[in-house]
Design an enzyme around this catalytic site. Structure first.
Site, PDB file in Angstrom:
ATOM      1  N   SER A 157       0.813  -1.214   0.000  1.00 49.97           N
ATOM      2  CA  SER A 157       0.000   0.000   0.000  1.00 49.97           C
ATOM      3  C   SER A 157       0.845   1.262   0.000  1.00 49.97           C
ATOM      4  CB  SER A 157      -0.900   0.004   1.236  1.00 49.97           C
ATOM      5  OG  SER A 157      -0.095   0.096   2.393  1.00 49.97           O
ATOM      6  N   CYS A 158       2.188   1.130   0.093  1.00 52.66           N
ATOM      7  CA  CYS A 158       3.010   2.336   0.249  1.00 52.66           C
ATOM      8  C   CYS A 158       3.948   2.619  -0.911  1.00 52.66           C
ATOM      9  CB  CYS A 158       3.821   2.240   1.538  1.00 52.66           C
ATOM     10  SG  CYS A 158       2.776   2.310   2.983  1.00 52.66           S
ATOM     11  N   PHE A 159       4.881   1.708  -1.186  1.00 47.82           N
ATOM     12  CA  PHE A 159       5.928   2.030  -2.170  1.00 47.82           C
ATOM     13  C   PHE A 159       5.372   2.455  -3.533  1.00 47.82           C
ATOM     14  CE2 PHE A 159       9.486  -0.692  -0.031  1.00 47.82           C
ATOM     15  CZ  PHE A 159       9.570   0.258   0.974  1.00 47.82           C
ATOM     16  N   ASP A 175       3.454   5.844  -3.112  1.00 48.62           N
ATOM     17  CA  ASP A 175       4.262   6.999  -2.687  1.00 48.62           C
ATOM     18  C   ASP A 175       5.271   7.428  -3.753  1.00 48.62           C
ATOM     19  OD1 ASP A 175       2.817   6.871  -0.410  1.00 48.62           O
ATOM     20  OD2 ASP A 175       4.406   6.095   0.874  1.00 48.62           O
TER      21      ASP A 175
END
Ligand code: UDX
Length: 423
Positions: free
Chosen positions: A262-264, A267
């Site tokens: 859900s991040c890399f 982002d």
């Protein structure tokens, strides 16, 4: 201290539970009544090792969940932990941040003292100053002398979040008034990690930069891995040698199927959009995303080389979560792999120790096995997609396959008959 957490998702729940475990009085505000009910019944709505033990210790004592914003007005500090999902162009959608800020502001009309509002969600630099601060102050009918603002990013890995929370490498606190930042530092009084004090936008940028750099390490390692593969070199031998250089470090150099979660991906995309808006061509960030995009298809190409035309072939996809120790399939590298296999007419049987039900929502039409053995039975080929430690022990189960064609997207098997994506 009295703390309110807005958002009972992954970050909010782990943060709230861990703050309660250090002795603070915590209320988690969540819009989903089912989640509120579960938390108050000491059940974790997400899978995270160790989380339910903390809920058992703290819920009903100094931790509770609620649908209402009532606790905000009497809290010393309120953390915003709502999601910032990607817009279609890759930029961060700030609508949940805005509505949480307005609701907090309304609740703070009744507040006395100097409450502090802290952003923990990952947000583009400038968001706390230009989105959160005005929304809170306008809804509260107050000034910045009466309400403080700070930014305190999280660095929690799914599946290891409790340990990461308890033993952080650093605690970053951004604020534009020392008094607001001091309040956040007080919350972390019992932690021994170095505290980095910055301005608001720098704290926001630290989070984006950390994730972008880690993603860059992975894509770099994957590119070197792809070169190594062609040259007949094991990239893990290479990275073990390279990583001992303390200027480089060995962590996040594990080549494989690429990064998900859900991040890399979110982002890095969001930072690239920010760069373009600022008039900078983000050459490195674009390359990081491009390598990651392409990497899963290499597995299918390697499989085709060994198994021939995949049409009608039974292919076992072992590992569906974006990494081990989680049931999360967001941006899992298994998704493009399954899509590509389906395009080529393969019959897929998938298995994951935890993430099967979540992947079923993405691919309802494929077959799901109850164990790796069941998935491998009669399979013409197998792709290993997640670094679950238990996959290291499935050697004997490869005997169940029609053809022992195994391509490894994560370096996890102890069986040396498999072909690695980069080794
Ligand atoms: C990440 C950051 O690590 C965390 O600090 C941040 O706050 C949230 O995002 P998370 O997405 O939970 O955490 O998982 P992480 O362990 O970082 O792995 C992300 C992805 O990279 C996974 O798909 C993993 O398989 C992959 N990865 C990781 C590699 O391919 N190689 C590596 O060497 C490390």
């Amino acid at each position: 201290m009295k703390i309110t957490i807005v958002g009972g998702g992954y970050v909010g729940l782990v943060t709230g539970a861990c703050f309660a475990d250090t002795g603070h009085d915590v209320t988690i505000i969540e819009v989903d009544p089912a989640k509120v009910g579960m938390i108050n019944e000491k059940k974790a709505p997400i899978f995270e090792p160790g989380l339910e033990d903390i809920l058992l210790r703290t819920t009903g004592k100094n931790l509770r969940a609620s649908l209402s914003y009532d606790s905000v007005s009497t809290s010393d500090i309120t953390f915003i932990c709502v999601g910032t999902p990607p817009n279609e162009d890759g930029s961060a959608n700030l609508s949940y941040i805005e509505s949480a800020s307005r609701s907090i502001g309304t609740a703070l009309q009744a507040a006395a003292g100097y409450p502090v509002v802290v952003i923990k969600s990952t947000v583009p630099p400038g968001t706390t100053e230009t989105v959160v601060r005005p929304a809170v102050l306008a809804s509260a009918h107050k000034t910045e002398d009466e309400i403080g603002f700070a930014m305190n990013p999280e660095f929690l890995r799914e599946g290891r979040a409790i340990g990461d929370f308890r033993n952080p490498d650093r605690i970053v606190i951004g604020s534009n008034r020392p008094r607001a930042g001091d309040r956040v530092a007080e919350v972390y009084q019992k932690f021994s990690a170095p505290v980095v004090r910055t301005g608001l936008a720098a704290a926001e940028m630290i989070k984006y930069t950390s994730n972008a750099f880690l993603a860059t390490k992975i894509s770099f390692s994957n590119e070197i891995g792809n070169i190594c593969k062609e040259l007949g070199i094991d990239v893990y031998e290479v990275m073990n040698g390279v990583g001992l250089d303390q200027r480089i470090g060995r962590k996040f150099l594990d080549a494989g199927a690429g990064f998900g979660g859900s991040c890399f991906p979110k982002d890095v995309s969001s930072l690239a959009v920010l760069a373009v808006r600022a008039g900078i061509d983000p050459k490195i960030l674009r390359a990081v995303l491009e390598v990651n995009e392409f990497q899963p298809y290499r597995l299918v190409t390697l499989l085709e080389k060994k198994a021939g035309n995949l049409s009608g072939k039974r292919i076992a996809v072992i590992g569906l979560a974006f990494k081990d120790n989680t049931d999360d399939v967001r941006d899992s590298r298994s998704i493009p792999v399954i899509q590509e296999l389906l395009k080529k007419g393969a019959r897929i049987v998938a298995f994951d120790p935890m993430a099967g039900p979540n992947m079923k929502k993405v691919f309802p039409g494929i077959e799901y096995a109850g164990s790796s053995g069941e998935a491998l039975k009669g399979a013409d080929g197998c792709l290993v997609m997640t670094e679950w430690p238990e996959f290291g022990r499935i050697d004997k189960e490869f005997d169940l396959m029609a053809h022992k064609i195994v391509i490894e997207g994560r370096r996890i098997l102890s069986w040396n008959g498999a072909e690695g994506i980069c080794w």
